[in-house]
Design a protein around this motif. Sequence first.
Motif, PDB file in Angstrom:
ATOM      1  N   ALA A 283       0.813  -1.220   0.000  1.00  0.00           N
ATOM      2  CA  ALA A 283       0.000   0.000   0.000  1.00  0.00           C
ATOM      3  C   ALA A 283       0.847   1.271   0.000  1.00  0.00           C
ATOM      4  O   ALA A 283       0.299   2.370  -0.090  1.00  0.00           O
ATOM      5  N   HIS A 284       2.170   1.135   0.099  1.00  0.00           N
ATOM      6  CA  HIS A 284       3.075   2.289   0.147  1.00  0.00           C
ATOM      7  C   HIS A 284       3.981   2.278  -1.081  1.00  0.00           C
ATOM      8  O   HIS A 284       4.952   1.518  -1.143  1.00  0.00           O
ATOM      9  N   ARG A 285       3.675   3.156  -2.028  1.00  0.00           N
ATOM     10  CA  ARG A 285       4.419   3.193  -3.289  1.00  0.00           C
ATOM     11  C   ARG A 285       5.863   3.640  -3.122  1.00  0.00           C
ATOM     12  O   ARG A 285       6.696   3.390  -3.983  1.00  0.00           O
ATOM     13  N   ASP A 286       6.188   4.301  -2.028  1.00  0.00           N
ATOM     14  CA  ASP A 286       7.547   4.798  -1.829  1.00  0.00           C
ATOM     15  C   ASP A 286       8.424   3.806  -1.059  1.00  0.00           C
ATOM     16  O   ASP A 286       9.553   4.140  -0.694  1.00  0.00           O
ATOM     17  N   ILE A 287       7.912   2.600  -0.826  1.00  0.00           N
ATOM     18  CA  ILE A 287       8.696   1.547  -0.170  1.00  0.00           C
ATOM     19  C   ILE A 287       8.719   0.328  -1.083  1.00  0.00           C
ATOM     20  O   ILE A 287       7.679  -0.180  -1.473  1.00  0.00           O
ATOM     21  N   GLU A 288       9.924  -0.117  -1.418  1.00  0.00           N
ATOM     22  CA  GLU A 288      10.096  -1.272  -2.304  1.00  0.00           C
ATOM     23  C   GLU A 288      10.737  -2.417  -1.532  1.00  0.00           C
ATOM     24  O   GLU A 288      11.707  -2.212  -0.806  1.00  0.00           O
ATOM     25  N   VAL A 289      10.208  -3.619  -1.701  1.00  0.00           N
ATOM     26  CA  VAL A 289      10.817  -4.808  -1.110  1.00  0.00           C
ATOM     27  C   VAL A 289      11.902  -5.272  -2.070  1.00  0.00           C
ATOM     28  O   VAL A 289      11.615  -5.702  -3.182  1.00  0.00           O
ATOM     29  N   HIS A 290      13.138  -5.143  -1.646  1.00  0.00           N
ATOM     30  CA  HIS A 290      14.272  -5.540  -2.480  1.00  0.00           C
ATOM     31  C   HIS A 290      14.565  -7.032  -2.333  1.00  0.00           C
ATOM     32  O   HIS A 290      14.933  -7.697  -3.292  1.00  0.00           O
ATOM     33  N   ALA A 291      14.404  -7.550  -1.114  1.00  0.00           N
ATOM     34  CA  ALA A 291      14.646  -8.977  -0.859  1.00  0.00           C
ATOM     35  C   ALA A 291      13.835  -9.391   0.356  1.00  0.00           C
ATOM     36  O   ALA A 291      13.568  -8.590   1.245  1.00  0.00           O
ATOM     37  N   ALA A 292      13.425 -10.673   0.364  1.00  0.00           N
ATOM     38  CA  ALA A 292      12.676 -11.211   1.497  1.00  0.00           C
ATOM     39  C   ALA A 292      13.027 -12.676   1.669  1.00  0.00           C
ATOM     40  O   ALA A 292      13.265 -13.385   0.693  1.00  0.00           O
ATOM     41  N   SER A 293      13.061 -13.129   2.927  1.00  0.00           N
ATOM     42  CA  SER A 293      13.343 -14.536   3.205  1.00  0.00           C
ATOM     43  C   SER A 293      12.147 -15.152   3.917  1.00  0.00           C
ATOM     44  O   SER A 293      11.367 -14.446   4.566  1.00  0.00           O
TER      45      SER A 293
ATOM     46  N   VAL B 218      14.770  -6.729   3.107  1.00  0.00           N
ATOM     47  CA  VAL B 218      15.575  -5.563   2.755  1.00  0.00           C
ATOM     48  C   VAL B 218      14.648  -4.651   1.965  1.00  0.00           C
ATOM     49  O   VAL B 218      14.072  -5.054   0.954  1.00  0.00           O
ATOM     50  N   LEU B 219      14.466  -3.432   2.465  1.00  0.00           N
ATOM     51  CA  LEU B 219      13.562  -2.468   1.858  1.00  0.00           C
ATOM     52  C   LEU B 219      14.331  -1.260   1.354  1.00  0.00           C
ATOM     53  O   LEU B 219      15.354  -0.879   1.930  1.00  0.00           O
ATOM     54  N   VAL B 220      13.810  -0.635   0.309  1.00  0.00           N
ATOM     55  CA  VAL B 220      14.332   0.635  -0.177  1.00  0.00           C
ATOM     56  C   VAL B 220      13.202   1.649  -0.056  1.00  0.00           C
ATOM     57  O   VAL B 220      12.088   1.406  -0.522  1.00  0.00           O
ATOM     58  N   VAL B 221      13.500   2.757   0.609  1.00  0.00           N
ATOM     59  CA  VAL B 221      12.511   3.811   0.855  1.00  0.00           C
ATOM     60  C   VAL B 221      12.981   5.075   0.152  1.00  0.00           C
ATOM     61  O   VAL B 221      14.154   5.439   0.224  1.00  0.00           O
ATOM     62  N   GLU B 222      12.054   5.749  -0.516  1.00  0.00           N
ATOM     63  CA  GLU B 222      12.359   7.016  -1.171  1.00  0.00           C
ATOM     64  C   GLU B 222      11.381   8.059  -0.655  1.00  0.00           C
ATOM     65  O   GLU B 222      10.169   7.879  -0.741  1.00  0.00           O
ATOM     66  N   ARG B 223      11.922   9.132  -0.099  1.00  0.00           N
ATOM     67  CA  ARG B 223      11.106  10.219   0.453  1.00  0.00           C
ATOM     68  C   ARG B 223      11.714  11.559   0.042  1.00  0.00           C
ATOM     69  O   ARG B 223      12.893  11.650  -0.269  1.00  0.00           O
ATOM     70  N   SER B 224      10.915  12.605   0.113  1.00  0.00           N
ATOM     71  CA  SER B 224      11.388  13.930  -0.286  1.00  0.00           C
ATOM     72  C   SER B 224      12.060  14.693   0.855  1.00  0.00           C
ATOM     73  O   SER B 224      12.732  15.684   0.612  1.00  0.00           O
ATOM     74  N   ARG B 225      11.861  14.223   2.095  1.00  0.00           N
ATOM     75  CA  ARG B 225      12.455  14.906   3.254  1.00  0.00           C
ATOM     76  C   ARG B 225      13.192  13.889   4.116  1.00  0.00           C
ATOM     77  O   ARG B 225      12.779  12.733   4.226  1.00  0.00           O
ATOM     78  N   PRO B 226      14.265  14.306   4.801  1.00  0.00           N
ATOM     79  CA  PRO B 226      14.985  13.363   5.651  1.00  0.00           C
ATOM     80  C   PRO B 226      14.145  12.821   6.795  1.00  0.00           C
ATOM     81  O   PRO B 226      14.265  11.650   7.162  1.00  0.00           O
ATOM     82  N   ASP B 227      13.234  13.644   7.338  1.00  0.00           N
ATOM     83  CA  ASP B 227      12.397  13.136   8.419  1.00  0.00           C
ATOM     84  C   ASP B 227      11.370  12.122   7.905  1.00  0.00           C
ATOM     85  O   ASP B 227      10.804  11.355   8.679  1.00  0.00           O
ATOM     86  N   GLY B 228      11.171  12.074   6.596  1.00  0.00           N
ATOM     87  CA  GLY B 228      10.318  11.053   6.009  1.00  0.00           C
ATOM     88  C   GLY B 228      10.917   9.663   6.164  1.00  0.00           C
ATOM     89  O   GLY B 228      10.187   8.677   6.339  1.00  0.00           O
ATOM     90  N   ILE B 229      12.231   9.582   6.143  1.00  0.00           N
ATOM     91  CA  ILE B 229      12.915   8.302   6.367  1.00  0.00           C
ATOM     92  C   ILE B 229      12.714   7.866   7.816  1.00  0.00           C
ATOM     93  O   ILE B 229      12.398   6.707   8.101  1.00  0.00           O
ATOM     94  N   THR B 230      12.865   8.805   8.735  1.00  0.00           N
ATOM     95  CA  THR B 230      12.638   8.512  10.154  1.00  0.00           C
ATOM     96  C   THR B 230      11.194   8.079  10.389  1.00  0.00           C
ATOM     97  O   THR B 230      10.940   7.117  11.125  1.00  0.00           O
ATOM     98  N   ASP B 231      10.264   8.769   9.740  1.00  0.00           N
ATOM     99  CA  ASP B 231       8.849   8.396   9.864  1.00  0.00           C
ATOM    100  C   ASP B 231       8.622   6.963   9.383  1.00  0.00           C
ATOM    101  O   ASP B 231       7.903   6.191  10.023  1.00  0.00           O
ATOM    102  N   ALA B 232       9.228   6.606   8.258  1.00  0.00           N
ATOM    103  CA  ALA B 232       9.072   5.250   7.722  1.00  0.00           C
ATOM    104  C   ALA B 232       9.616   4.217   8.704  1.00  0.00           C
ATOM    105  O   ALA B 232       8.978   3.182   8.939  1.00  0.00           O
ATOM    106  N   LEU B 233      10.776   4.499   9.288  1.00  0.00           N
ATOM    107  CA  LEU B 233      11.356   3.589  10.287  1.00  0.00           C
ATOM    108  C   LEU B 233      10.405   3.388  11.463  1.00  0.00           C
ATOM    109  O   LEU B 233      10.159   2.250  11.886  1.00  0.00           O
ATOM    110  N   GLU B 234       9.879   4.475  11.978  1.00  0.00           N
ATOM    111  CA  GLU B 234       8.981   4.397  13.137  1.00  0.00           C
ATOM    112  C   GLU B 234       7.681   3.668  12.794  1.00  0.00           C
ATOM    113  O   GLU B 234       7.192   2.859  13.576  1.00  0.00           O
TER     114      GLU B 234
END
Length: 97
Positions: free
Chosen positions: A28-38, A44-60
């Motif tokens: 449901a989140h287009r800005d998060i890509e599953v790169h690998a899964a076991s 392993v996820l790749v996240v793309e955001r326009s602001r640095p706090d967007g990365i922190t938000d994704a982590l939380e």
Amino acid sequence: MPEQCHIASLLVHVRPDASQGLMDYLAAHRDIEVHAASPEGKLVLVVERSRPDGITDALEQLAGQPGVVNCVLIYHESMTAMEGDQVLTGSAGAPAA
């Protein structure tokens, strides 16, 4: 100031019995890509955001999902959106593999 693009790689460990719920959340989140899964629940996820706090938000947000044992940042890069749209090339000018 040019628009920024923040790319991050995250390592997520989710209980295997909760992995489908997390995969549904990620779909449901287009800005998060599953790169690998076991099968053991390591992603392993790749996240793309326009602001640095967007990365922190994704982590939380990921850490708060049911069944997530751990979520850690393993890489972060900041660039202008224009730089992010460029095709990477190898030393001979051919696209990088």
